[in-house]
Scaffold this motif. Structure first.
Motif, PDB file in Angstrom:
ATOM      1  N   CYS A 156       6.186 -35.781 -23.230  1.00 37.26           N
ATOM      2  CA  CYS A 156       6.911 -35.537 -22.054  1.00 37.26           C
ATOM      3  C   CYS A 156       6.659 -34.984 -21.597  1.00 37.26           C
ATOM      4  CB  CYS A 156       8.122 -35.408 -22.600  1.00 37.26           C
ATOM      5  SG  CYS A 156       8.514 -34.286 -23.469  1.00 37.26           S
ATOM      6  N   LEU A 157       5.687 -33.734 -22.183  1.00 38.86           N
ATOM      7  CA  LEU A 157       4.759 -32.586 -21.309  1.00 38.86           C
ATOM      8  C   LEU A 157       3.273 -32.381 -21.136  1.00 38.86           C
ATOM      9  CD1 LEU A 157       6.515 -29.337 -23.302  1.00 38.86           C
ATOM     10  CD2 LEU A 157       7.232 -31.092 -21.739  1.00 38.86           C
ATOM     11  N   GLU A 158       2.817 -33.429 -21.335  1.00 36.71           N
ATOM     12  CA  GLU A 158       1.771 -34.000 -20.621  1.00 36.71           C
ATOM     13  C   GLU A 158       1.396 -33.454 -19.889  1.00 36.71           C
ATOM     14  OE1 GLU A 158      -0.147 -36.204 -24.304  1.00 36.71           O
ATOM     15  OE2 GLU A 158      -1.556 -35.909 -22.352  1.00 36.71           O
ATOM     16  N   ARG A 159       1.864 -34.628 -18.672  1.00 38.11           N
ATOM     17  CA  ARG A 159       1.952 -34.308 -17.341  1.00 38.11           C
ATOM     18  C   ARG A 159       1.851 -33.334 -16.630  1.00 38.11           C
ATOM     19  NH1 ARG A 159       0.470 -37.097 -12.895  1.00 38.11           N
ATOM     20  NH2 ARG A 159       1.439 -36.733 -10.748  1.00 38.11           N
ATOM     21  N   LEU A 160       3.039 -32.678 -16.653  1.00 45.17           N
ATOM     22  CA  LEU A 160       3.031 -30.665 -16.621  1.00 45.17           C
ATOM     23  C   LEU A 160       2.341 -30.284 -17.430  1.00 45.17           C
ATOM     24  CD1 LEU A 160       6.737 -29.764 -17.237  1.00 45.17           C
ATOM     25  CD2 LEU A 160       4.682 -28.267 -18.712  1.00 45.17           C
ATOM     26  N   VAL A 161       1.638 -30.217 -18.240  1.00 47.39           N
ATOM     27  CA  VAL A 161       0.365 -29.756 -18.636  1.00 47.39           C
ATOM     28  C   VAL A 161      -0.500 -29.676 -17.739  1.00 47.39           C
ATOM     29  CG1 VAL A 161      -1.618 -29.208 -20.560  1.00 47.39           C
ATOM     30  CG2 VAL A 161       0.730 -28.711 -21.755  1.00 47.39           C
ATOM     31  N   ASN A 162      -1.067 -30.927 -17.145  1.00 50.53           N
ATOM     32  CA  ASN A 162      -1.722 -31.156 -17.043  1.00 50.53           C
ATOM     33  C   ASN A 162      -1.772 -31.150 -15.113  1.00 50.53           C
ATOM     34  OD1 ASN A 162      -3.838 -32.599 -18.329  1.00 50.53           O
ATOM     35  ND2 ASN A 162      -2.804 -35.372 -18.382  1.00 50.53           N
ATOM     36  N   VAL A 163      -0.450 -30.979 -15.028  1.00 53.21           N
ATOM     37  CA  VAL A 163      -0.849 -30.822 -13.749  1.00 53.21           C
ATOM     38  C   VAL A 163      -0.489 -28.788 -13.057  1.00 53.21           C
ATOM     39  CG1 VAL A 163       1.043 -30.174 -11.851  1.00 53.21           C
ATOM     40  CG2 VAL A 163       0.976 -32.839 -12.099  1.00 53.21           C
ATOM     41  N   TRP A 164       0.368 -28.127 -14.462  1.00 58.00           N
ATOM     42  CA  TRP A 164       0.413 -26.813 -14.582  1.00 58.00           C
ATOM     43  C   TRP A 164      -1.217 -25.869 -14.838  1.00 58.00           C
ATOM     44  CZ3 TRP A 164       5.265 -24.779 -16.970  1.00 58.00           C
ATOM     45  CH2 TRP A 164       6.749 -25.420 -15.973  1.00 58.00           C
ATOM     46  N   GLY A 165      -1.894 -26.706 -16.008  1.00 57.63           N
ATOM     47  CA  GLY A 165      -2.918 -26.307 -15.959  1.00 57.63           C
ATOM     48  C   GLY A 165      -4.082 -26.428 -15.274  1.00 57.63           C
ATOM     49  N   SER A 166      -4.167 -27.464 -14.296  1.00 58.17           N
ATOM     50  CA  SER A 166      -5.499 -27.690 -13.217  1.00 58.17           C
ATOM     51  C   SER A 166      -4.982 -26.179 -12.091  1.00 58.17           C
ATOM     52  CB  SER A 166      -5.448 -29.048 -12.834  1.00 58.17           C
ATOM     53  OG  SER A 166      -4.756 -29.064 -11.711  1.00 58.17           O
ATOM     54  N   ASP A 167      -3.710 -26.385 -12.007  1.00 54.77           N
ATOM     55  CA  ASP A 167      -3.490 -25.191 -10.604  1.00 54.77           C
ATOM     56  C   ASP A 167      -3.523 -23.994 -10.789  1.00 54.77           C
ATOM     57  OD1 ASP A 167      -0.754 -23.842  -9.440  1.00 54.77           O
ATOM     58  OD2 ASP A 167      -1.708 -25.434  -8.468  1.00 54.77           O
ATOM     59  N   ALA A 168      -2.720 -23.481 -12.350  1.00 52.84           N
ATOM     60  CA  ALA A 168      -2.639 -21.378 -12.895  1.00 52.84           C
ATOM     61  C   ALA A 168      -4.285 -21.885 -12.293  1.00 52.84           C
ATOM     62  CB  ALA A 168      -2.114 -21.895 -14.314  1.00 52.84           C
ATOM     63  N   ASN A 169      -5.636 -22.681 -13.104  1.00 50.96           N
ATOM     64  CA  ASN A 169      -6.987 -22.227 -13.385  1.00 50.96           C
ATOM     65  C   ASN A 169      -7.817 -22.305 -12.567  1.00 50.96           C
ATOM     66  OD1 ASN A 169      -7.247 -21.011 -16.662  1.00 50.96           O
ATOM     67  ND2 ASN A 169      -6.517 -23.247 -16.590  1.00 50.96           N
ATOM     68  N   GLY A 170      -7.022 -23.816 -11.165  1.00 43.90           N
ATOM     69  CA  GLY A 170      -7.909 -23.689  -9.861  1.00 43.90           C
ATOM     70  C   GLY A 170      -7.841 -22.840  -8.974  1.00 43.90           C
ATOM     71  N   PHE A 171      -6.485 -22.528  -9.322  1.00 45.23           N
ATOM     72  CA  PHE A 171      -5.640 -21.210  -8.070  1.00 45.23           C
ATOM     73  C   PHE A 171      -6.354 -20.080  -8.529  1.00 45.23           C
ATOM     74  CE2 PHE A 171      -3.851 -18.882  -5.387  1.00 45.23           C
ATOM     75  CZ  PHE A 171      -3.305 -17.247  -6.249  1.00 45.23           C
ATOM     76  N   LEU A 172      -6.153 -19.524  -9.897  1.00 47.56           N
ATOM     77  CA  LEU A 172      -7.066 -18.050  -9.753  1.00 47.56           C
ATOM     78  C   LEU A 172      -8.691 -18.207  -9.810  1.00 47.56           C
ATOM     79  CD1 LEU A 172      -4.800 -17.781 -13.038  1.00 47.56           C
ATOM     80  CD2 LEU A 172      -5.001 -16.344 -11.260  1.00 47.56           C
ATOM     81  N   ASN A 173      -9.285 -19.222  -9.889  1.00 44.92           N
ATOM     82  CA  ASN A 173     -10.420 -19.226 -10.675  1.00 44.92           C
ATOM     83  C   ASN A 173     -11.353 -18.864  -8.846  1.00 44.92           C
ATOM     84  OD1 ASN A 173     -11.659 -18.570 -13.780  1.00 44.92           O
ATOM     85  ND2 ASN A 173     -10.582 -20.503 -14.374  1.00 44.92           N
ATOM     86  N   CYS A 174     -10.367 -19.943  -8.017  1.00 42.05           N
ATOM     87  CA  CYS A 174     -10.393 -20.035  -6.864  1.00 42.05           C
ATOM     88  C   CYS A 174     -10.735 -18.319  -5.859  1.00 42.05           C
ATOM     89  CB  CYS A 174     -10.127 -20.695  -6.070  1.00 42.05           C
ATOM     90  SG  CYS A 174     -10.149 -22.559  -5.129  1.00 42.05           S
ATOM     91  N   SER A 175      -9.574 -18.213  -6.304  1.00 41.39           N
ATOM     92  CA  SER A 175      -9.536 -16.971  -6.110  1.00 41.39           C
ATOM     93  C   SER A 175     -10.527 -15.358  -6.370  1.00 41.39           C
ATOM     94  CB  SER A 175      -8.223 -16.360  -6.469  1.00 41.39           C
ATOM     95  OG  SER A 175      -7.293 -17.019  -6.343  1.00 41.39           O
TER      96      SER A 175
END
Lengths: 251, 707
Positions: free
Chosen positions: B495-514
């Motif tokens: 039930c948390l798969e999607r959440l983990v994917n979305v949150w993970g991709s967003d957080a890492n993407g945001f930080l590593n973009c910065s």
């Protein structure tokens, strides 16, 4: 020994009686937390020892917090005592405080003769439910003194937002003229002012009860607009007091 | 002569023929928002030419004092000359250079003291005697004359009005009350945490350094109150007791009783005085209870109580006890402000002693050279005027700042100026190296707030990027626990798969973009909508380090809370933090629906009262189309529908960043820029700034040699 036991018992009885019906006490109920969008929420309800009720809220509503500000009224002594008694019982029902990570809390304070009895509501319970019901009833009788309601409507491709004064006022609003960051619409992007605030500090009063502006952008399906001033409160001149609010309106 | 002196001083150690290109300084991040240190400090106010956020400017003292940096600073000050590494920098900083830097700081202090005088003195025109160590030709003296002594409307005010406003706010009665209450709380906390005894088992480094920093900052913001500045204690006691009276009066039933002719009628006066005495005793108890409480919210409640009393008192007639209590309080603050004038003049008269190697303080120190004595004076200056130094560093052009930094380092003043740091719970390192640095502590320089912080910083070799790893633990709330297996056995609850994917991709993407580690990233607006965005080009140079900083944020899911380490977040099917009674109530879908129904029926409304039927219909519709509207998150609890953008903010807390907004809970925190993600956690606008990266990487310095 019997006499001293009797004396102790009497004192206990007296103190119990005194606690059971605290009169001339100040009752305060505070709620604080944060919405899903990250907006801070604060509500403070007080019944003073003189039966005057004041209520301050940063945003109130069920699914959308459309109103904020200060409300006031007066209740009779009987209702005051009922709230005090229920409040005290609710306090006694709660568990000792423990460190919780969340920022949310609700708390009851009872102040009498300088002594403060208080508890965070971590267990709820029947007494608290009753207290809360009576409190909500009292709230509904209060009249706005300095409050605002936010409304929104879709006009062609833009969303018009209107702030309207409730009560005698005044009510101070603050905006960032150059950036609409204090507004947000879920699932939307590229927000900009279609017709922005003409000035940063706006006072709603009896002469000017309404203030409007409009936003443009790519709006999603959720037809809700949020406004918070928390991120620009520091812009306010200190002679221009601004209450932190977080409002919502549906269109 | 003053202009020639630095050149002469620099010439004495010219050693190279060719100039070594200066290492590019990471420029201070700037924004155009004109944020002002709004609660009465002197410092971090915008300077001509650029603006600083307070949070950015507060990190102006976060520079290292290692030999390489010192050489670079002296080189910058001396026009980029090359300095051989074997030359000790303390030998380069002659007395003349120290005095030059000190002279600049004294000018800044004079501006501060002059503004303070202008805010409290009733003399018109304002009388200020120029201290002898300040040149009659100095630009600061000219500004003081033009803006304060003989105001010239055509004069360039150099933000004088903004600074004067800030000083006036420091004697505003309401601000003074808040300052006093908060200082009391800090003092109580300092004692209970044994902050004066680092060997005590109760001692907590992070909390104690934060408390000490706040006390110093507060003392500088509210000079009207503190005996460190020579105010007689009776003046402080007057303010304190009148504050207690005002708070106590707010809880009395007869506070609004009218007593006509209080001024002339002894009976009325006697009755009111009796009430005021009672209010004082009760108010003292209420305040004491609040400032000593373990619950921070109890303290906030007394601030609110004071605010309400202050507002009620301002509107009350002076024929009432409430009106009298208010009047006494305001007069008490004025009484303290009157004392401040005398103290400020004394400080001004004493200003030149810092540049005197043989002032009474240093005279008694045997065996020190004049240069060493000046260093001693600079340390004293830093202890007494930390905000002045910060503002000076913000205001100075680069070459002047370089000298000031070098001198402050050499004199040993920096420990008095640094932001609080917390090295307890930091192990491993140093970097670069094979042993990663492990952080396991409560972070944040803003006691009593702090976040459990558990992360790893690694950099195996100097050429590899620094990697910051954080694992966030997601725990199922009660209603998901029995309904969320891991059927595909990938280690993530279904039930948390999607959440983990979305949150993970967003957080890492945001930080590593910065930080420029990736060219583009998938960022998520909400749980349904994502888009691939190119990363900013160019990346903020302050975030783009060499060899770079990379983030690795991962999530681990757990079925229950047992033994799950921080940082952890509980995920619920439904969650509404407004429901009283803790997470077991707040995370029950049935209770969420009941609560929403109850609120729908009972909440204050200007419309037609609602019915059960239409409330139930509304709830059902929202549950179908917009379930997130029925939920309300808090920092430890989320529902399955919550936006990942809030998570970015929470992840940055877990990496060690404090909030950068001000509200009643953090009246003395550092405010960030408009678009600082730590100031406004929601919305797509938030970004990180170079100082955030420095704060995240601060544990690396714990494993370096102390200065």
């Amino acid at each position: 020994m019997i006499l001293s036991a009797l004396a102790t018992f009497s004192l206990l009885l007296l103190s119990t009686v005194a606690l059971a019906s605290p009169s001339n006490s100040t009752v305060v109920f505070v709620e604080s937390g944060r919405s899903t969008e990250g907006d801070r929420h604060y509500s403070r309800f007080e019944v003073g020892a003189n039966n005057v009720v004041t209520w301050e809220t940063s945003g109130e509503g069920v699914f959308c917090q459309t109103i904020a500000g200060h409300f006031a009224g007066k209740i009779d002594q009987a209702l005051h005592e009922k709230l005090s008694t229920l409040g005290l019982k609710a306090i006694k029902d709660q568990d000792p405080p423990k460190k919780s990570k969340g920022q949310t809390f609700s708390k009851i304070y009872l102040i009498q003769d300088g002594k403060t009895t208080k508890a965070a509501i971590n267990k709820g319970g029947m007494n608290f439910d009753n207290f809360y019901s009576v409190l909500m009833e009292v709230k509904r009788t209060l009249k706005p003194t300095q409050a605002v309601v936010m409304k929104a409507s879709k006009i062609k491709d833009d969303v018009q937002i209107q702030f309207e004064l409730l009560g005698p006022g005044p009510f101070n609003l603050i905006f960032d003229k150059d950036r609409p960051e204090q507004f947000s619409l879920p699932q939307s992007s590229d927000l900009a002012f279609a017709s922005g605030p003409r000035r940063e500090q706006v006072t709603l009063n009896q002469k000017n009860k309404m203030y409007s502006l409009s936003l443009k952008g790519k709006f999603g399906q959720m037809r809700q607009v949020h406004y918070t001033n928390s991120n620009i409160l520091e812009h306010a001149d200190h002679k221009f007091p601004v209450q932190e609010i977080a409002l919502c309106a549906e269109f | 002569m003053a202009v020639l002196m630095p050149r002469l001083a620099c010439l004495t150690f010219l050693v190279a023929v060719s100039l070594v290109p200066a290492v590019a300084h990471i420029p201070l991040s700037v924004n155009q928002s004109n944020i002002v240190d709004g609660f009465g400090g002197y410092g971090y106010l915008p300077s001509p030419g650029h603006s600083e956020s307070e949070a950015q400017a507060a990190s102006v003292t976060e520079f290292t004092c290692d030999p390489d940096s010192q050489r670079e600073r002296i080189s910058t000050h001396c026009g980029g000359i090359d300095i051989r590494p074997e030359i000790k920098t303390e030998n380069l900083l002659r007395e003349t250079m120290k005095l030059e830097a000190l002279s600049r700081l004294q000018e800044q202090a004079l501006e501060y003291l002059a503004l303070r005088l202008a805010s409290v003195s009733k003399k018109n025109p304002l009388e200020i005697t120029r201290p002898e160590c300040i040149s009659a030709n100095s630009p600061t003296w000219a500004k003081i004359q033009a803006n304060l002594i003989s105001p010239n409307p055509n004069a360039i005010n150099y933000n004088f009005r903004g600074r004067l406003q800030a000083l006036k706010e420091s004697i505003d009665p309401k601000n003074v009350a808040h300052g006093m209450l908060w200082m009391k709380r800090l003092q109580v906390a300092s004692v209970s945490l044994h902050c004066n005894d680092t060997t005590s088992s109760h001692y907590e480094e992070g909390s104690c350094s934060s408390i000490e920093y706040q006390m110093k900052r507060l003392a500088n913001q509210y000079p009207v109150l503190w005996s460190a500045y020579g105010i007689e204690s009776t003046r402080i006691e007057v303010v304190e007791s009148n504050l207690d009276i005002l708070v106590g009066m707010s809880t009395m039933s007869d506070k609004d009783e009218v007593f006509p002719n209080i001024a002339t009628s002894p009976d009325s006066r006697k009755a009111v005085n009796r009430m005021l005495n009672k209010a004082w005793a009760e108010g003292r108890d209420i305040v004491h209870d609040a400032v000593t409480s373990d619950e921070h919210d109890d303290y906030l409640e007394v601030e609110r109580r004071f605010d309400q009393a202050f507002s009620d008192g301002a509107g009350a007639s002076t024929d009432t006890p409430m009106g009298q209590a208010y009047k006494r309080f305001v007069n008490g603050v004025q009484f303290a402000a009157n004392g401040l004038e005398a103290t400020t003049r004394a400080q001004m008269n004493n200003l030149c002693s810092y540049s005197n190697a043989n002032n009474p303080r240093t005279h008694a120190l045997p065996g020190l050279s004049n240069s060493q004595k000046i260093s001693h004076n600079i340390r004293d200056f830093a202890a007494n005027y930390p905000s002045v130094i910060r503002q000076a560093l913000v205001d100075m052009p680069q070459t002047e700042r370089a000298l000031a930094q070098a001198v402050l380092c050499e004199s040993g003043a920096m420990p008095k100026l640094r932001l609080p740091k917390n090295c307890s719970g930091v192990s491993g390192g140093p970097l670069p190296g094979s042993a990663a640095i492990l952080v396991d502590q409560i972070s944040g320089p803003d006691w009593p707030y702090g976040m459990p912080q558990r992360m790893k910083i690694s950099q195996p070799t100097p050429t590899q990027p620094v990697e910051v790893s954080l694992k966030v633990n997601l725990v199922l709330g009660p209603e998901l626990q029995d309904n969320c297996p891991d059927q595909n056995h990938d280690g993530v609850l279904d039930c948390l798969e999607r959440l983990v994917n979305v949150w993970g991709s967003d957080a890492n993407g945001f930080l590593n973009c910065s930080t420029g580690q990736v060219p583009s990233a998938t960022l998520w607006q909400n749980m349904q909508t994502s888009r691939v965005v190119p990363c900013p080009d160019p990346v903020d140079p302050g975030l783009q380090r060499s060899p770079g900083v990379k983030f690795k944020i991962s999530f681990q899911t757990h079925t229950s809370d047992d033994d799950v380490p921080e940082p952890k977040v509980t995920i619920h099917r439904c969650f509404n933090s407004s429901i009283p009674g803790g997470p077991s109530n707040q995370g029950s879908c049935k209770k969420v629906d009941q609560f929403n129904l109850s609120r729908c029926l009972t909440t204050w409304t200007i419309g037609v009262p609602r019915t059960v039927e239409n409330c139930q219909r509304e709830i059902a519709q929202r549950r179908l189309h917009n379930p997130e509207q029925l939920n309300r998150a808090d920092s430890g609890n989320y529902s399955l529908t919550d936006s990942p953008q809030i998570i970015r903010h929470e992840i940055l807390h877990a990496l060690g960043l404090p909030e950068e907004y001000q509200d009643q809970k953090r009246p003395y925190g550092h405010i960030g820029e408009h678009d600082s993600i730590m100031r406004d956690g929601r919305g797509p606008y938030g970004r990180i700034y170079p100082r955030h990266l420095n704060q995240i990487l601060a544990p690396v310095k714990c494993r370096m040699e102390d200065e």
